[in-house]
Design a protein around this motif. Structure first.
Motif, mmCIF file in Angstrom:
data_model
loop_
_atom_site.group_PDB
_atom_site.id
_atom_site.type_symbol
_atom_site.label_atom_id
_atom_site.label_comp_id
_atom_site.label_asym_id
_atom_site.label_seq_id
_atom_site.Cartn_x
_atom_site.Cartn_y
_atom_site.Cartn_z
ATOM 1 N N THR A 42 0.980 -1.209 0.010
ATOM 2 C CA THR A 42 0.027 0.156 0.023
ATOM 3 C C THR A 42 0.908 1.365 -0.029
ATOM 4 O O THR A 42 2.076 1.327 0.462
ATOM 5 N N ALA A 43 0.410 2.331 -0.447
ATOM 6 C CA ALA A 43 0.940 3.487 -0.642
ATOM 7 C C ALA A 43 -0.074 4.778 -0.380
ATOM 8 O O ALA A 43 -1.027 4.519 -0.561
ATOM 9 N N MET A 44 0.343 5.849 0.137
ATOM 10 C CA MET A 44 -0.238 7.196 0.252
ATOM 11 C C MET A 44 0.295 8.070 -1.053
ATOM 12 O O MET A 44 1.338 8.334 -1.163
ATOM 13 N N THR A 45 -0.700 8.859 -1.573
ATOM 14 C CA THR A 45 -0.241 9.860 -2.683
ATOM 15 C C THR A 45 0.597 10.955 -2.147
ATOM 16 O O THR A 45 -0.081 11.231 -0.998
ATOM 17 N N THR A 46 1.448 11.721 -2.451
ATOM 18 C CA THR A 46 2.029 13.009 -2.364
ATOM 19 C C THR A 46 1.173 14.141 -2.608
ATOM 20 O O THR A 46 -0.047 14.050 -3.185
ATOM 21 N N PRO A 47 1.605 15.335 -2.002
ATOM 22 C CA PRO A 47 0.742 16.430 -2.343
ATOM 23 C C PRO A 47 0.746 16.736 -3.765
ATOM 24 O O PRO A 47 -0.242 17.562 -4.430
ATOM 25 N N ASP A 48 1.530 16.173 -4.602
ATOM 26 C CA ASP A 48 1.794 16.139 -6.024
ATOM 27 C C ASP A 48 0.889 15.011 -6.764
ATOM 28 O O ASP A 48 0.607 14.780 -7.817
ATOM 29 N N GLY A 49 0.179 14.373 -5.876
ATOM 30 C CA GLY A 49 -0.711 13.245 -6.351
ATOM 31 C C GLY A 49 -0.011 11.749 -6.659
ATOM 32 O O GLY A 49 -0.646 10.956 -7.496
ATOM 33 N N LYS A 50 1.361 11.922 -6.404
ATOM 34 C CA LYS A 50 1.950 10.857 -6.965
ATOM 35 C C LYS A 50 2.024 9.586 -6.191
ATOM 36 O O LYS A 50 2.155 9.787 -4.782
ATOM 37 N N PHE A 51 2.514 8.549 -6.604
ATOM 38 C CA PHE A 51 2.620 7.222 -5.437
ATOM 39 C C PHE A 51 3.576 6.543 -6.193
ATOM 40 O O PHE A 51 3.869 6.474 -7.174
ATOM 41 N N ASN A 52 4.320 5.572 -5.464
ATOM 42 C CA ASN A 52 5.591 4.956 -5.913
ATOM 43 C C ASN A 52 5.469 3.454 -4.940
ATOM 44 O O ASN A 52 5.263 3.494 -3.839
ATOM 45 N N PHE A 53 5.552 2.244 -5.585
ATOM 46 C CA PHE A 53 5.854 1.164 -5.158
ATOM 47 C C PHE A 53 7.026 0.430 -5.503
ATOM 48 O O PHE A 53 7.366 0.029 -6.678
ATOM 49 N N PRO A 54 8.076 0.538 -4.791
ATOM 50 C CA PRO A 54 9.413 0.065 -4.923
ATOM 51 C C PRO A 54 9.543 -1.431 -4.750
ATOM 52 O O PRO A 54 8.763 -1.998 -4.141
ATOM 53 N N ASN A 55 10.677 -1.906 -5.629
ATOM 54 C CA ASN A 55 11.079 -3.249 -5.501
ATOM 55 C C ASN A 55 9.866 -4.550 -5.575
ATOM 56 O O ASN A 55 9.551 -5.020 -4.704
ATOM 57 N N VAL A 56 9.216 -4.513 -6.727
ATOM 58 C CA VAL A 56 7.949 -4.904 -6.954
ATOM 59 C C VAL A 56 8.661 -6.247 -7.824
ATOM 60 O O VAL A 56 9.079 -6.147 -9.082
ATOM 61 N N ALA A 57 7.928 -7.423 -7.604
ATOM 62 C CA ALA A 57 8.738 -8.484 -8.256
ATOM 63 C C ALA A 57 7.947 -8.770 -9.502
ATOM 64 O O ALA A 57 6.674 -8.209 -9.397
ATOM 65 N N ALA A 58 8.468 -9.378 -10.429
ATOM 66 C CA ALA A 58 8.010 -9.433 -11.852
ATOM 67 C C ALA A 58 6.668 -10.304 -11.461
ATOM 68 O O ALA A 58 6.362 -11.398 -11.032
ATOM 69 N N GLY A 59 5.403 -9.924 -12.421
ATOM 70 C CA GLY A 59 4.274 -10.657 -12.310
ATOM 71 C C GLY A 59 3.058 -9.821 -12.883
ATOM 72 O O GLY A 59 3.289 -8.624 -13.410
ATOM 73 N N SER A 60 1.879 -10.243 -12.602
ATOM 74 C CA SER A 60 0.874 -9.357 -13.225
ATOM 75 C C SER A 60 -0.217 -8.884 -11.863
ATOM 76 O O SER A 60 -0.343 -9.663 -10.624
ATOM 77 N N TYR A 61 -0.510 -7.562 -11.868
ATOM 78 C CA TYR A 61 -0.835 -6.955 -10.845
ATOM 79 C C TYR A 61 -2.069 -6.023 -11.483
ATOM 80 O O TYR A 61 -2.322 -5.495 -12.498
ATOM 81 N N TYR A 62 -2.906 -5.564 -10.328
ATOM 82 C CA TYR A 62 -3.681 -4.224 -10.630
ATOM 83 C C TYR A 62 -3.765 -3.230 -9.491
ATOM 84 O O TYR A 62 -3.535 -3.585 -8.305
ATOM 85 N N ILE A 63 -4.357 -1.991 -9.543
ATOM 86 C CA ILE A 63 -4.367 -0.828 -8.637
ATOM 87 C C ILE A 63 -5.830 -0.784 -8.143
ATOM 88 O O ILE A 63 -6.842 -0.721 -9.145
ATOM 89 N N LYS A 64 -5.910 -0.328 -6.796
ATOM 90 C CA LYS A 64 -7.099 -0.266 -6.342
ATOM 91 C C LYS A 64 -6.893 1.100 -5.391
ATOM 92 O O LYS A 64 -5.966 1.224 -4.819
#
Length: 810
Positions: free
Chosen positions: A59-81
């Motif tokens: 999980t992550a929270m967006t910054t004041p600029d509306g941006k988010f980041n997930f570091p170090n994610v392994a290869a595979g299929s994902y979706y965002i909620k």
């Protein structure tokens, strides 16, 4: 020692690099969240889910600029909620990671136009949460904490104990640094206890237990830091909360408070006021045998009652000059007063049953304490990478006034006077001025590397003037034996640097803090001056290794210092009666601690912590004999060596959907050794344990309950041999008015078993002490939230007067 540090760091870093090479390819996932007008949405909750089984990965929270980041994610299929109050839930299409860095297309959230009549929430935030560097206790959701003071809430935190003199220990070690909203309190242990006793649980959001802090924090606090975060509002617009409560045991007490917040694009204004009034009682019994040229038996029984009235307030504002620059002002303070009346009756004789005389003592003390603290803060975000600069300027002034009158009446067993009634009185005004400035700088070198640095200087001036008088010849006359004035000046200059590196499965943080101290203690009446000037270096090492999805291990080391509190250095004598008193020690040296910890986390909910610490010149509370006066006195002394090692284990158990149990076991060994303590060798040690079982129940939607049990085994601490104690707490909480209000009922110390019993661990000193405070209380509390439910929080800033205020005296 330097070679050991070098080899240790080399070994741990090589482990990290090896783990990184074997972990497999990972990448970063980035994105931006906007509203329908294409404006950034901050503080939205973004979840990354596996497409195969819909399991949550990160999980992550967006910054004041509306941006988010997930570091170090392994290869595979994902979706965002994405979830955000006032917007429809967003669920994106699945995507596959097959490149070194992935930036998702801009995501637009649609405003939710539906009006929600009722929102039913059954999930309850856990009472305890373990994070990378700390344990978090979520106080605001606890029904047991209702109507309690912050000091009483701390007693229920895992690994934390509060003794009969309100001294706070963590993992068996004293010397805890107390912080409020990231700001150091700069008070003595007596003042901290007074402050926490007068702070209501309704003001507290969370309590953070940091057993091994980084170099960014002041080096004081040998057993770590307890950071108490007060409630803040969470979004734009206006909101607030009101609370009121009462408690009854032997005495009645009540409290009420108001918290207000207004936020716009350019300013955030906030303030709070809390009032607490009531009374509390305490009983203390001491049986003692004085062994000298002749043996004398003392059997003392005492009662004291204290009426108190406390006012605590905070007001401040943050001005948002633009998106990157903020300036803030903050004023906090308290106005507290009390009246304490104590009565002690001491039977004196050749045996406990053969009485020669009786000493009756009446002690009345009027007190008032006030503290005003001011903070000016500036924060600048220098660029989009997260480079930040912040600065604080602080001033705090503390004033205390104590007026005490002691009446001693020595009688024969038949009630006739042995000698005329003795009367003593003290006036002891005290003033403490604290000034501090500090600057902190953060530089993200890249996505996985960060550098932090800062400087700080503080100046403290204390003035304690004890004016003692004795009633003679029908008038008050100056008592030159006890009257004195003690002035203490201190300047501490510090600089620190932290280096953080995040590998694929390993994080490493190395830090160093340097402090230079100059102090002068002046016992003016006797012209006794103690000057000190010294440099200290405080390295820290933190390594966190992810072994697998459900297994994580960490190691940390830190060196810390504890300077004597201002009241401990003050040599004044305070009498309970002529045979029992407390005095300071102007010759106390700082104590130095080496802290080692290894932690293991399984399934993100089972926690194991193994710790070891060695303290040199440990500042320790001791009870010693005064052979000349046949008296017993309490003071603080430097013990040559104090070693602590142990294990802390937290195991949550889910019995059913409606019943959760959190179990905490703290096992530790304490040992003290010094070649000369009042002419004798001291060598004590014992293994002890503490058990805490916390039950949480969801009875129906909106109605929860808690039942907690606590047990502490016998403990030897320096010269004190403390017996076991146990107690239980019960609480109920009901949400009302669309969950904007809550009604809570609690009973603390349900069976009235919480008491202190101790004996002497000092050779040749024979006494037993029993102390019972007013711990069984029935509490009722009501709170109501009004205005907008979601308002961004007022900034929690760390001021520059944090380490000094923790050493002030009542």
């Amino acid at each position: 020692m330097k070679k050991i540090y070098f080899l240790l760091i080399t070994f741990l870093t090589s482990m990290a690099l090896s783990a990184e090479a074997n972990y497999g390819r990972q990448t970063d996932v980035n994105g931006t969240v906007l509203d329908e007008q294409r404006k950034p949405i901050d503080y939205a909750t973004v979840g990354l889910f596996k497409a195969t089984d819909s399991s949550l990965v990160k999980t992550a929270m967006t910054t004041p600029d509306g941006k988010f980041n997930f570091p170090n994610v392994a290869a595979g299929s994902y979706y965002i909620k994405i979830n955000m109050m006032g917007y429809q839930i967003y669920k994106g299409k699945s995507f596959t990671i097959a490149v070194s860095s992935l930036t998702l297309p801009e995501i637009l959230l649609i405003a939710n136009s539906k009006t929600l009549n009722t929102v039913s929430i059954t999930a309850v935030k856990p009472l305890l949460e373990r994070k990378a560097d700390k344990m978090v206790m979520n106080v605001e959701n606890s029904s047991v904490a209702v109507g309690s003071s912050a000091l009483e809430v701390l007693q229920r935190a895992p690994g934390v104990t509060v003794d009969q003199n309100d001294r706070i220990s963590m993992q068996g070690k004293q010397g805890v640094l107390i912080m409020l909203d990231g700001k150091q309190t700069y008070m003595s242990q007596a003042d901290i206890a007074n402050l926490l006793r007068n702070m209501q649980s309704a003001e507290i959001e969370t309590i953070e237990l940091i057993t091994n802090p980084s170099s960014k924090y002041d080096a004081s606090g040998n057993s770590g830091i307890i950071n108490i975060k007060t409630k803040k509002a969470k979004s734009g617009g206006a909101n607030g909360s009101f609370n009121a409560g009462m408690a009854y045991g032997k005495n009645l007490r009540g409290n009420t408070g108001l918290n207000l917040n207004y936020r716009s694009k350019s300013v955030n204004v906030f303030g709070s006021y809390n009032f607490n009034k009531g009374a509390r009682s305490n009983r203390i019994d001491i049986d003692r045998i004085s062994k000298g040229t002749d043996i004398t038996y003392f059997s003392q029984k005492g009662e004291d009652d204290r009426d108190f009235e406390n006012n605590n307030f905070k007001v401040g504002a943050d001005f948002f000059l633009n998106k990157k620059n903020t300036i803030g002002i903050l004023a906090t303070g308290y106005l507290n007063s009390g009246l304490e009346k104590a009565y002690n009756k001491t039977l004196i004789g050749k045996t406990f049953s053969q009485i020669d005389s009786v000493l009756n003592s009446n002690n009345t003390q009027k007190s008032s304490y006030r503290n005003f603290a001011y903070n000016l803060n500036y924060k600048s975000v220098l660029d989009t990478t997260g480079q930040e600069l912040s600065a604080d300027a602080d001033y705090s002034r503390y004033q205390g006034k104590d007026h005490a009158e002691l009446v001693n009446e020595l009688l024969y067993p038949n009630g006739l006077s042995v000698k005329p009634i003795g009367r003593l009185r003290n006036n002891s005004p005290s003033t403490i001025d604290i000034k501090a400035v500090k600057v902190d700088y953060t530089l993200p070198i890249n996505k996985t590397t960060k550098f932090e640095a800062g400087i700080k200087s503080s100046w403290v001036e204390t003035d304690n003037d004890l004016r003692a008088e004795e009633w003679k010849s029908d008038t008050w006359q100056n008592d030159v034996r006890r009257s004195n004035r003690f002035v203490y000046d201190e300047n501490v200059n510090a600089a620190y640097a932290n280096f953080n590196k995040q590998f694929k499965r390993t994080s490493v943080q190395l830090g160093l803090r340097v402090e230079q101290t100059n102090s002068t203690g002046n016992l003016i009446t006797t012209n006794n001056i103690v000057k000190r000037s010294y440099w200290d270096f405080f390295p820290t090492v933190f390594v966190q290794q992810t072994l697998s999805k459900n297994n994580q291990i960490g190691f940390s080391y830190g060196r810390r210092i504890d300077r004597p509190s201002y009241d401990d250095l003050n040599p004044f004598i305070y009498y309970l009666d002529q045979y029992t008193y407390n005095k300071g020690n102007p010759f106390l040296n700082p104590q130095y601690t080496h802290n080692f910890e290894v932690s293991y986390t399984f399934m993100q909910k089972y926690f194991l912590n193994v710790h070891y610490s060695k303290v040199n010149d440990a500042i320790t509370q001791v009870i010693l004999p005064d052979a000349e006066q046949k008296a017993l006195y309490q003071t603080n002394a430097n013990i040559a060596e104090n070693i602590t090692y142990g294990v802390n284990l937290t195991i949550p158990v889910k019995i059913a959907k409606w019943w959760n149990i959190n179990n905490n076991l703290n096992v530790f060994h304490l040992s003290f050794e010094t070649p000369n303590l009042a002419g004798q060798t001291l060598k004590t040690g014992q293994t002890s344990y503490q058990v805490r079982i916390q039950n949480s129940f969801i009875i129906v939607d909106g109605l929860t309950a808690e039942f907690n049990g606590n047990y502490e085994s016998p403990l030897v601490y320096g010269t004190l041999n403390m017996q076991s104690r146990a107690y239980a707490d019960l609480g109920l909480s009901k949400s009302l008015l669309n969950k904007k209000a809550s009604l809570k009922f609690a009973v603390s110390d349900v069976f009235d078993t919480n008491r202190t019993r101790l004996k002497s661990a000092y050779t040749g000193l024979d006494y037993s002490l029993y102390q019972k405070n007013e711990t069984q209380l029935f509490r009722l509390s009501f709170s109501y939230r009004f205005g907008k439910n979601e308002v961004k929080p007022a900034r929690r800033r760390s001021t520059g007067t944090e380490a000094e205020q923790g050493r002030m005296k009542n």
